[in-house]
Design an enzyme around this catalytic site. Structure first.
Site, mmCIF file in Angstrom:
data_model
loop_
_atom_site.group_PDB
_atom_site.id
_atom_site.type_symbol
_atom_site.label_atom_id
_atom_site.label_comp_id
_atom_site.label_asym_id
_atom_site.label_seq_id
_atom_site.Cartn_x
_atom_site.Cartn_y
_atom_site.Cartn_z
ATOM 1 N N GLN A 19 0.937 -1.276 -0.111
ATOM 2 C CA GLN A 19 -0.159 -0.012 -0.079
ATOM 3 C C GLN A 19 0.802 1.166 -0.024
ATOM 4 O O GLN A 19 2.091 1.209 0.686
ATOM 5 C CB GLN A 19 -0.998 -0.059 1.413
ATOM 6 C CG GLN A 19 -0.396 0.366 2.591
ATOM 7 C CD GLN A 19 -1.411 0.082 3.528
ATOM 8 O OE1 GLN A 19 -1.958 -1.059 3.639
ATOM 9 N NE2 GLN A 19 -1.657 1.132 4.367
ATOM 10 N N GLU A 33 13.794 26.626 18.914
ATOM 11 C CA GLU A 33 14.310 26.797 20.332
ATOM 12 C C GLU A 33 15.797 27.138 20.289
ATOM 13 O O GLU A 33 16.704 26.210 20.359
ATOM 14 C CB GLU A 33 13.996 25.581 21.104
ATOM 15 C CG GLU A 33 12.473 25.306 21.047
ATOM 16 C CD GLU A 33 12.301 23.858 22.132
ATOM 17 O OE1 GLU A 33 13.144 23.729 23.039
ATOM 18 O OE2 GLU A 33 11.187 23.399 21.891
ATOM 19 N N THR A 66 5.086 26.837 28.751
ATOM 20 C CA THR A 66 4.994 27.438 30.147
ATOM 21 C C THR A 66 5.227 26.090 30.891
ATOM 22 O O THR A 66 4.553 25.799 31.741
ATOM 23 C CB THR A 66 3.795 27.844 30.333
ATOM 24 O OG1 THR A 66 2.494 27.076 29.864
ATOM 25 C CG2 THR A 66 3.689 29.439 30.046
ATOM 26 N N TRP A 116 2.341 18.630 26.099
ATOM 27 C CA TRP A 116 3.440 17.706 25.701
ATOM 28 C C TRP A 116 3.558 16.634 26.910
ATOM 29 O O TRP A 116 3.764 16.828 27.893
ATOM 30 C CB TRP A 116 4.861 18.696 25.750
ATOM 31 C CG TRP A 116 5.866 17.717 25.304
ATOM 32 C CD1 TRP A 116 6.792 16.758 26.454
ATOM 33 C CD2 TRP A 116 6.252 17.247 24.283
ATOM 34 N NE1 TRP A 116 7.368 16.112 25.476
ATOM 35 C CE2 TRP A 116 7.473 16.460 24.113
ATOM 36 C CE3 TRP A 116 6.146 17.682 22.794
ATOM 37 C CZ2 TRP A 116 8.162 15.974 23.111
ATOM 38 C CZ3 TRP A 116 6.725 17.408 21.747
ATOM 39 C CH2 TRP A 116 7.992 16.618 22.155
#
Length: 608
Positions: free
Chosen positions: A313, A382, A449, A588
């Site tokens: 596939q 970051e 945060t 997260w």
């Protein structure tokens, strides 16, 4: 996100799909019943991924196949799959495995390899004859890519597609029309009307040409179409964004898969998923772990749909599972997130040519194999003009310029977002880049945060890694959610474009005797995957919360001290976010939650 470690996939990191198919032929005697065509599907400078497709174009079954080709000196195969590949000098031979040698009429099989160097195959032979399958003439190339389709006449259930013709040295025979990466029709003209569609539904279309020797060329660009009618299903969770990060590498050691979002009940509690992470290399967006992303096969019991993947596939892995999830939960939008703590080092180079970077990102997001999976892009740099794993010196305007280029490239119909620092200190990371100016180009910011304090300062003092507010004795002023949000608002970022970040994990120290925050330590507390870090689902039982401070929880058990959020503290944070007028919350990451998704449920309930 501070901690980003990948488990070894068993496959090397690969980069941006290039999609170019090249049919190769030699003046050897023709193999009239089969063709072999080559594609360089990935290229990362010093190496590449190549794939061959062998197709039976005859009327009788093919019992075995052998593909031969030459590489220039300095180019070689380093590993292969689905074929036994050997070499003699610069001549390479690939023979079928015991299980994929037989090909029925019209059937095809692919095998692939990783290579070093930059050369391309020449002098292709298939079973001793030429690879074009129908002529003894050398040099029969595969057709070019057709033009990107345009859509017209869109109704509730149909759409008309048109495209510019492909070219071929021997002539184009027909075109395959692909809907969401799967073939839905083969036509001899350069237009097609697709019918039987569902009203109010998004589709992605591309086309692929086939020449008179049945060689297929590269897939065209894709066009996104939404049928008319119907109603856009509102998220079942209200008007706030509830977004979770799904980690690409989580399918290995963590054994966390897209189906877990279904079994935990989390899929009905969220509105968006960020798929983490794509890499940023040589100024471009790239797929990182291709095996996990689109090649890993799932059995029926592992898959969202309950259907097992097949070996041939066109799309497997996480991307296919996300496609199945979106079919089951149409309200969920998926963004492809690039960067993160580990992969942010490439953004500085990307910012030097922001338009080219944005173009490369769209090519990955809109790859015809999975264009229907992604609804946007997230950039996790970051940190711009500041230090993270490495230090960036691209200047305060670089982030705004990159954001503008992404919006210009992706246009108004895609989501474009960014995960950003939550350093609210004076002269800190928020002050280092023009987040206020960039906000006009972005749908929202994921304000990270969390990770304010932790055992990266091994001696302590102990402090909550995700404080909502400041408190007496906080080790660093400005290191809390309230100060970060206030600073971003002061820079002109609308509150509705700010999402509050929640960690589904704790950070901890060992060698701690003081229960209250502010105690000394001797190092990082033991963690399942990394010292000083542990999932909430483990901590809630192994070290239950013993107190709260600054809107989050902490726990002292034995000599270990942990801080983490619980359903109760999340409820408080969501109430604060609503009072601040924020656009919602994100977290997260999924695998840190319990099997019944209690933290995701707390976010959902708290934002209603």
């Amino acid at each position: 996100m501070r901690f980003r470690h990948r488990a070894a996939a068993g496959f090397p990191t690969l980069l941006l799909p290039l999609a170019g198919l090249v049919g190769l032929a030699s003046p050897a005697q023709a193999a009239t019943s089969a063709t072999a065509s080559y594609a360089k599907t990935q290229d990362w400078g010093s190496g590449f991924e190549g794939k061959w497709t062998v197709k039976n174009t005859g009327t009788t079954a093919l019992s075995s196949w052998t593909v031969e080709w030459d590489f220039p000196s300095g180019t070689s195969v380093t590993s292969a799959w689905d074929a036994d590949v050997t070499s003699s000098g610069t001549h390479w031979t690939a023979k079928n495995k015991s299980w994929n040698g037989t090909l029925a009429p019209g059937a095809s099989v692919t095998f692939g390899f990783n290579g070093s160097g930059s050369g391309s195959p020449t002098n292709c032979k298939l079973n001793g004859g030429s690879c074009d399958g129908g002529t003894t003439e050398p040099g029969d190339s595969a057709p070019s890519a057709p033009g990107t389709p345009t859509a017209s006449g869109i109704t509730d259930t149909s759409v008309k597609l048109s495209w510019s013709a492909a070219t071929d040295d021997k002539g184009v025979k027909n075109y395959d029309v692909l809907r969401d990466g799967a073939k839905v029709a083969t036509v001899t003209t350069t237009s097609y009307t697709d019918t039987g569609l569902t009203k109010g539904t998004d589709y992605s279309y591309s086309v692929q040409a086939r020449d008179t020797a049945d060689q297929t060329g590269p897939v065209s660009g894709s066009v996104r179409v939404r049928t008319t009618g119907g109603t856009t299903e509102p998220p079942p969770t209200g008007d706030k964004v509830k977004l979770g990060y799904f980690t690409e590498w989580g399918v290995y050691g963590r054994n966390y898969h897209v189906k877990n979002l279904v079994t935990s009940g989390t899929a009905s509690k969220i509105t968006h998923i960020n798929y983490a992470f794509g890499n940023v290399k040589n100024g471009q967006c790239t797929v990182d772990d291709t095996y996990a992303a689109y090649d890993k096969a799932y059995t029926a019991d592992q898959s969202v749909s309950g259907t097992a993947d097949t070996w041939d596939q066109p799309l497997r892995g996480n991307f296919n599972q996300l496609r199945q999830l979106k079919a089951k939960y149409p309200h969920i939008k998926v963004l492809y997130s690039f960067g993160g703590w580990t992969y942010s080092g490439g953004f500085g180079q990307a910012a030097q040519n922001a338009a080219a970077f944005a173009k490369s990102c769209k090519a990955v997001v809109e790859d015809p194999r999975w264009a229907d999976v992604f609804d946007g892009i997230d950039i996790d740099w970051e940190y711009p003009n500041a230090c993270g794993l490495t230090c960036d010196t691209s200047g305060p305007a670089a982030f705004r310029n990159l954001s503008q280029a992404l919006r210009n490239e992706f246009g108004p119909n895609y989501l474009v977002t960014a995960a950003i620092t939550a350093d609210g200190s004076s002269g800190g990371k928020i002050d280092a880049a023009d987040y206020g100016g960039a906000a006009q180009y972005l749908d929202w910011y994921n304000v990270m945060t969390y990770d304010y304090f932790g055992a990266f300062d091994k001696d302590g003092p102990t402090a909550p890694h995700s404080p909502l507010t400041s408190y007496p004795g906080i080790p660093q002023e400005g290191f809390n959610s309230a100060d970060a949000i206030a600073k971003l608002k002061a820079k002109g970022v609308p509150a509705k474009k700010l999402l509050l970040g929640i960690g589904f994990y704790g950070r901890g120290w060992t060698g701690v005797t003081q229960s209250a925050p502010g105690g000394s330590a001797t190092g990082a507390a033991p963690g399942t995957y990394e010292a000083g870090i542990e999932d909430y689902k483990v901590l809630k039982n192994s070290c239950p919360a013993t107190g709260t401070i600054a809107g989050t929880a902490y726990a002292h058990c034995g000599g270990n001290w942990w801080s983490y959020d619980t359903p109760a503290t999340i409820a408080g944070k969501m109430s604060w976010a609503k009072n601040q007028g924020l656009g919602g919350a994100f977290f997260w990451e999924f695998s840190g939650d319990t099997a019944n998704g209690e933290l995701a449920n707390a976010i959902d309930s708290g934002l209603k």
